[in-house]
Design a protein around this motif. Structure first.
Motif, PDB file in Angstrom:
ATOM      1  N   LYS A   1      73.526  73.618  58.931  1.00 48.42           N
ATOM      2  CA  LYS A   1      72.901  74.946  58.984  1.00 48.42           C
ATOM      3  C   LYS A   1      71.564  74.925  58.238  1.00 48.42           C
ATOM      4  N   PRO A   2      70.680  75.851  58.560  1.00 53.11           N
ATOM      5  CA  PRO A   2      69.429  75.927  57.810  1.00 53.11           C
ATOM      6  C   PRO A   2      69.723  76.131  56.326  1.00 53.11           C
ATOM      7  N   ASN A   3      68.885  75.516  55.517  1.00 53.42           N
ATOM      8  CA  ASN A   3      68.932  75.731  54.059  1.00 53.42           C
ATOM      9  C   ASN A   3      70.041  75.008  53.299  1.00 53.42           C
ATOM     10  N   VAL A   4      70.809  74.169  53.979  1.00 57.87           N
ATOM     11  CA  VAL A   4      71.854  73.437  53.249  1.00 57.87           C
ATOM     12  C   VAL A   4      71.254  72.246  52.500  1.00 57.87           C
ATOM     13  N   GLY A   5      70.010  71.865  52.873  1.00 50.83           N
ATOM     14  CA  GLY A   5      69.344  70.783  52.135  1.00 50.83           C
ATOM     15  C   GLY A   5      69.140  69.507  52.941  1.00 50.83           C
ATOM     16  N   LYS A   6      69.004  69.641  54.261  1.00 48.32           N
ATOM     17  CA  LYS A   6      68.801  68.441  55.092  1.00 48.32           C
ATOM     18  C   LYS A   6      67.463  67.767  54.777  1.00 48.32           C
ATOM     19  N   SER A   7      66.403  68.589  54.745  1.00 46.60           N
ATOM     20  CA  SER A   7      65.086  68.012  54.463  1.00 46.60           C
ATOM     21  C   SER A   7      65.059  67.398  53.073  1.00 46.60           C
ATOM     22  N   SER A   8      65.716  68.063  52.118  1.00 49.69           N
ATOM     23  CA  SER A   8      65.744  67.532  50.750  1.00 49.69           C
ATOM     24  C   SER A   8      66.479  66.195  50.728  1.00 49.69           C
ATOM     25  N   LEU A   9      67.548  66.084  51.509  1.00 48.20           N
ATOM     26  CA  LEU A   9      68.292  64.821  51.555  1.00 48.20           C
ATOM     27  C   LEU A   9      67.430  63.724  52.171  1.00 48.20           C
TER      28      LEU A   9
ATOM     29  N   LEU B   1      78.257  66.764  51.175  1.00 43.23           N
ATOM     30  CA  LEU B   1      78.386  68.027  50.464  1.00 43.23           C
ATOM     31  C   LEU B   1      77.243  68.092  49.448  1.00 43.23           C
ATOM     32  N   ASN B   2      76.275  68.951  49.729  1.00 40.76           N
ATOM     33  CA  ASN B   2      75.061  68.971  48.909  1.00 40.76           C
ATOM     34  C   ASN B   2      75.087  70.123  47.899  1.00 40.76           C
ATOM     35  N   LYS B   3      74.167  70.053  46.973  1.00 41.30           N
ATOM     36  CA  LYS B   3      73.985  71.075  45.922  1.00 41.30           C
ATOM     37  C   LYS B   3      75.150  71.095  44.936  1.00 41.30           C
ATOM     38  N   ILE B   4      75.695  69.922  44.616  1.00 34.64           N
ATOM     39  CA  ILE B   4      76.817  69.915  43.663  1.00 34.64           C
ATOM     40  C   ILE B   4      76.363  70.230  42.242  1.00 34.64           C
ATOM     41  N   ASP B   5      75.049  70.228  42.016  1.00 34.17           N
ATOM     42  CA  ASP B   5      74.562  70.646  40.687  1.00 34.17           C
ATOM     43  C   ASP B   5      74.925  72.103  40.433  1.00 34.17           C
ATOM     44  N   ARG B   6      75.152  72.852  41.542  1.00 37.75           N
ATOM     45  CA  ARG B   6      75.505  74.270  41.365  1.00 37.75           C
ATOM     46  C   ARG B   6      76.994  74.549  41.582  1.00 37.75           C
ATOM     47  N   SER B   7      77.701  73.590  42.195  1.00 37.68           N
ATOM     48  CA  SER B   7      79.114  73.850  42.503  1.00 37.68           C
ATOM     49  C   SER B   7      80.063  73.211  41.501  1.00 37.68           C
TER      50      SER B   7
ATOM     51  N   ILE C   1      59.126  68.936  55.171  1.00 32.11           N
ATOM     52  CA  ILE C   1      58.756  70.091  54.332  1.00 32.11           C
ATOM     53  C   ILE C   1      60.043  70.750  53.845  1.00 32.11           C
ATOM     54  N   VAL C   2      60.150  70.896  52.556  1.00 33.92           N
ATOM     55  CA  VAL C   2      61.312  71.609  52.032  1.00 33.92           C
ATOM     56  C   VAL C   2      60.889  73.053  51.807  1.00 33.92           C
ATOM     57  N   ASN C   3      61.551  73.951  52.505  1.00 30.44           N
ATOM     58  CA  ASN C   3      61.123  75.340  52.462  1.00 30.44           C
ATOM     59  C   ASN C   3      62.356  76.241  52.370  1.00 30.44           C
ATOM     60  N   PRO C   4      62.373  77.165  51.408  1.00 32.00           N
ATOM     61  CA  PRO C   4      63.569  77.991  51.270  1.00 32.00           C
ATOM     62  C   PRO C   4      63.807  78.998  52.397  1.00 32.00           C
TER      63      PRO C   4
ATOM     64  N   ILE D   1      76.885  65.124  46.771  1.00 28.52           N
ATOM     65  CA  ILE D   1      75.615  64.760  46.122  1.00 28.52           C
ATOM     66  C   ILE D   1      74.819  66.016  45.738  1.00 28.52           C
ATOM     67  N   SER D   2      73.748  65.780  44.997  1.00 26.11           N
ATOM     68  CA  SER D   2      72.718  66.807  44.927  1.00 26.11           C
ATOM     69  C   SER D   2      71.411  66.141  45.336  1.00 26.11           C
ATOM     70  N   ALA D   3      70.872  66.572  46.474  1.00 24.53           N
ATOM     71  CA  ALA D   3      69.636  65.963  46.977  1.00 24.53           C
ATOM     72  C   ALA D   3      68.476  66.312  46.047  1.00 24.53           C
ATOM     73  N   LYS D   4      68.490  67.549  45.565  1.00 27.90           N
ATOM     74  CA  LYS D   4      67.371  68.011  44.754  1.00 27.90           C
ATOM     75  C   LYS D   4      67.355  67.303  43.402  1.00 27.90           C
ATOM     76  N   GLU D   5      68.534  67.174  42.800  1.00 33.43           N
ATOM     77  CA  GLU D   5      68.603  66.547  41.474  1.00 33.43           C
ATOM     78  C   GLU D   5      68.840  65.039  41.561  1.00 33.43           C
TER      79      GLU D   5
HETATM   80  P1  GDP Z   1      67.225  72.426  55.251  1.00 28.85           P
HETATM   81  O1  GDP Z   1      66.842  73.734  55.870  1.00 28.85           O
HETATM   82  O2  GDP Z   1      68.664  72.123  55.518  1.00 28.85           O
HETATM   83  O3  GDP Z   1      66.326  71.301  55.616  1.00 28.85           O
HETATM   84  O4  GDP Z   1      67.161  72.654  53.661  1.00 28.85           O
HETATM   85  P2  GDP Z   1      65.988  72.287  52.633  1.00 28.85           P
HETATM   86  O5  GDP Z   1      66.028  70.849  52.320  1.00 28.85           O
HETATM   87  O6  GDP Z   1      64.703  72.846  53.134  1.00 28.85           O
HETATM   88  O7  GDP Z   1      66.489  73.034  51.345  1.00 28.85           O
HETATM   89  C1  GDP Z   1      66.686  74.437  51.312  1.00 28.85           C
HETATM   90  C2  GDP Z   1      66.655  74.913  49.873  1.00 28.85           C
HETATM   91  O8  GDP Z   1      67.752  74.338  49.160  1.00 28.85           O
HETATM   92  C3  GDP Z   1      65.402  74.490  49.104  1.00 28.85           C
HETATM   93  O9  GDP Z   1      65.009  75.543  48.309  1.00 28.85           O
HETATM   94  C4  GDP Z   1      65.853  73.321  48.271  1.00 28.85           C
HETATM   95  O10 GDP Z   1      65.101  73.157  47.099  1.00 28.85           O
HETATM   96  C5  GDP Z   1      67.278  73.688  47.985  1.00 28.85           C
HETATM   97  N1  GDP Z   1      68.118  72.522  47.713  1.00 28.85           N
HETATM   98  C6  GDP Z   1      68.207  71.401  48.453  1.00 28.85           C
HETATM   99  N2  GDP Z   1      69.042  70.505  47.880  1.00 28.85           N
HETATM  100  C7  GDP Z   1      69.493  71.088  46.750  1.00 28.85           C
HETATM  101  C8  GDP Z   1      70.380  70.650  45.713  1.00 28.85           C
HETATM  102  O11 GDP Z   1      70.934  69.540  45.701  1.00 28.85           O
HETATM  103  N3  GDP Z   1      70.604  71.539  44.710  1.00 28.85           N
HETATM  104  C9  GDP Z   1      70.023  72.746  44.678  1.00 28.85           C
HETATM  105  N4  GDP Z   1      70.305  73.532  43.664  1.00 28.85           N
HETATM  106  N5  GDP Z   1      69.174  73.172  45.615  1.00 28.85           N
HETATM  107  C10 GDP Z   1      68.911  72.362  46.652  1.00 28.85           C
END
Ligand code: GDP
Length: 457
Positions: A227-235, A338-344, A246-249, A360-364
């Motif tokens: 889904k959008p915003n789950v962190g694909k681009s960040s991964l 499973l992304n964003k485990i820094d928050r879960s 581009i990582v965009n919220p 994982i946490s892609a961001k961290e």
């Molecule tokens: P995409 O739409 O699936 O490609 O998602 P993005 O990579 O653009 O990420 C969407 C938002 O989630 C951005 O604001 C990222 O900074 C944030 N995000 C991505 N990975 C993580 C993570 O591991 N932890 C946290 N806290 N935020 C993340």
């Protein structure tokens, strides 16, 4: 190309663009005197000597000055007479040189035609010729090393040894068939069974080294969906180590399909980041979704990215029912990230009690290194690069088929004492292996292989 093709071929051998040196290469079975005289104003050139010359046009005007190198047949790359002109690397000057060579009777070489001639003149076998192209295209040091090994003939030597063993076995089996009164004795001879087993084990060994080598060449293609915003681009960025996507919220920003080729310890990983697969009326996004499904169909592995703070669903099928509706039988190649485990608060790594799920946490950048290792293991890459050959799909297919044929022949022998069937399987297995080195290859296949090489090679 026919073996008696007498055309002199010419091409620029160096990469297009500006460069300190530019090389034009000519090759032909005929003598090259017309070129010595017309281009260099010399009656002859000593073979293997670097001669400083002016390269002249039809009016005697100097096009360029440089080194001329002459190799007489068969002591050249192609096995023909070869003239190499090393001048300056500008496109205009090199084009003028080529035009002058064509005026003097040469024709432009097709891609890979120099290598094709080298193969047809027995300067190298097909696997070696392919290794040259693979060396040029190698994307890692280990890949380049393996290509050199194949180019020097190490892979071919192993294949030839397998062919030799097959021939010995065939002689034994066919002799048994020719003397029917002794056939049974021949066929239950322990030596035959032992040799068959040894061949199977050798074939398995070469196949496994070739499989590792092919991963160095082609790697694996991974598609990121979710889904959008789950962190694909960040991964994708975390895996690539740069800002490719581009990582965009804001939801739905990755509308197109992005590709990134990265190296995971020498193994190339082709990552495809697709548009979020969501219900949409937007035409552009719809196109993105359509393309995403096309990529998913072709991928070696699909990574379904999920947000750890949103989903706690243990069943892969329930997380992504659309996938399993489309491809009900191929769930082997899907995993959940499973992304964003820094928050879960999940621990990084494989999640216990859940189906092929890696946290994982892609961001961290938590757990990303573990994920890359998991990816390598999932395609059987063991990280060992020593002694590998940069094998191609066609080599793997041939080795695999040869192995299956030998196993089938062995089975026929064991269950039915069927010498004829074994003999036929061994004959076909030999043909498969001979195809790798080009002893037994159709013109059509040769054409396809060489046309994928670069011009001037
Ligand atoms: P995409 O739409 O699936 O490609 O998602 P993005 O990579 O653009 O990420 C969407 C938002 O989630 C951005 O604001 C990222 O900074 C944030 N995000 C991505 N990975 C993580 C993570 O591991 N932890 C946290 N806290 N935020 C993340």
């Amino acid at each position: 190309m026919l073996k008696n093709d007498t055309d002199v071929i010419v091409a620029i051998a160096t990469a297009p663009g500006r460069g300190g040196v530019g090389v034009v290469r000519l090759s032909g079975m005929v003598d090259l005197n017309a070129f010595f005289v017309g281009l260099l104003a010399r009656p002859a050139l000593s073979p293997r000597c670097a001669t400083f010359c002016s390269f002249l046009d039809d009016q005697g005007e100097v096009i360029d000055q440089g080194i001329a190198l002459y190799f007489s047949n068969p002591h050249s790359f192609t096995g023909e007479n070869v003239l190499e002109l090393q001048g300056h690397g500008g496109m205009v000057v090199l084009d003028r040189l080529i035009a002058r060579c064509v005026e003097l009777g040469a024709r432009l070489a097709r891609p890979g035609e120099f290598s094709e001639r080298a193969f047809l003149n027995d300067k190298m076998d097909l696997a070696q010729a392919e290794a040259i192209a693979d060396l040029i295209d190698a994307s890692s040091i280990q890949g380049a090393r393996s290509a050199v090994r194949s180019m020097q003939g190490e892979f071919s030597v192993l294949i030839c040894a397998l062919v030799e063993k097959l021939i010995e076995l065939r002689i034994h089996v066919e002799a048994a068939i020719d003397f029917p009164e002794e056939e049974i004795d021949f066929l239950v001879d322990e030596r035959l069974l032992k040799n068959l087993q040894a061949l199977v084990s050798d074939l398995r060994n070469v196949l496994s080294r070739a499989q590792q080598g092919s991963l160095l060449r082609d790697g694996m293609t991974v598609v990121l969906v979710g889904k959008p915003n789950v962190g694909k681009s960040s991964l994708l960025n975390a895996l690539a180590g740069n800002e490719a996507a581009i990582v965009n919220p804001t939801a739905g920003t990755t509308r197109d399909v992005l590709r990134e080729r990265i190296l995971l310890d020498a193994m190339p990983l082709n990552v495809v980041d697709t548009a979020g697969l969501r219900e949409t009326e937007d035409e552009v996004e719809l196109e993105g979704v359509r393309r995403a499904w096309l990529e998913i169909e072709k991928a070696d592995l699909v990574m379904l990215v999920a947000d750890a703070t949103e989903t706690d669903e243990p069943d892969l099928r329930a997380i992504w029912p659309e996938y399993f509706e489309r491809f009900p039988h191929v769930d082997q190649s899907v995993m959940v990230v499973l992304n964003k485990i820094d928050r879960s608060g999940h621990s990084p790594g494989l999640v216990e009690g859940r189906d092929r799920t890696f946290a994982i946490s892609a961001k961290e950048k938590i757990g990303v290194a573990g994920l890359t290792q998991y990816l390598q293991r999932s395609v059987g890459f063991n990280g060992q690069c020593e002694g590998l050959f940069l094998a191609r799909r066609r080599h793997l297919d041939a080795l695999q088929k040869a192995l299956e044929l030998v196993l089938e022949g062995n089975r026929q022998l064991e269950i039915a004492g069927a010498g004829e069937l074994l003999a036929e399987d061994l004959r076909q297995a030999q043909q498969q292996l001979a195809g790798i080195t080009g002893q037994f290859t159709s013109d059509d296949l040769l054409g396809r292989i060489f046309s994928s090489f670069c011009i001037g090679k």
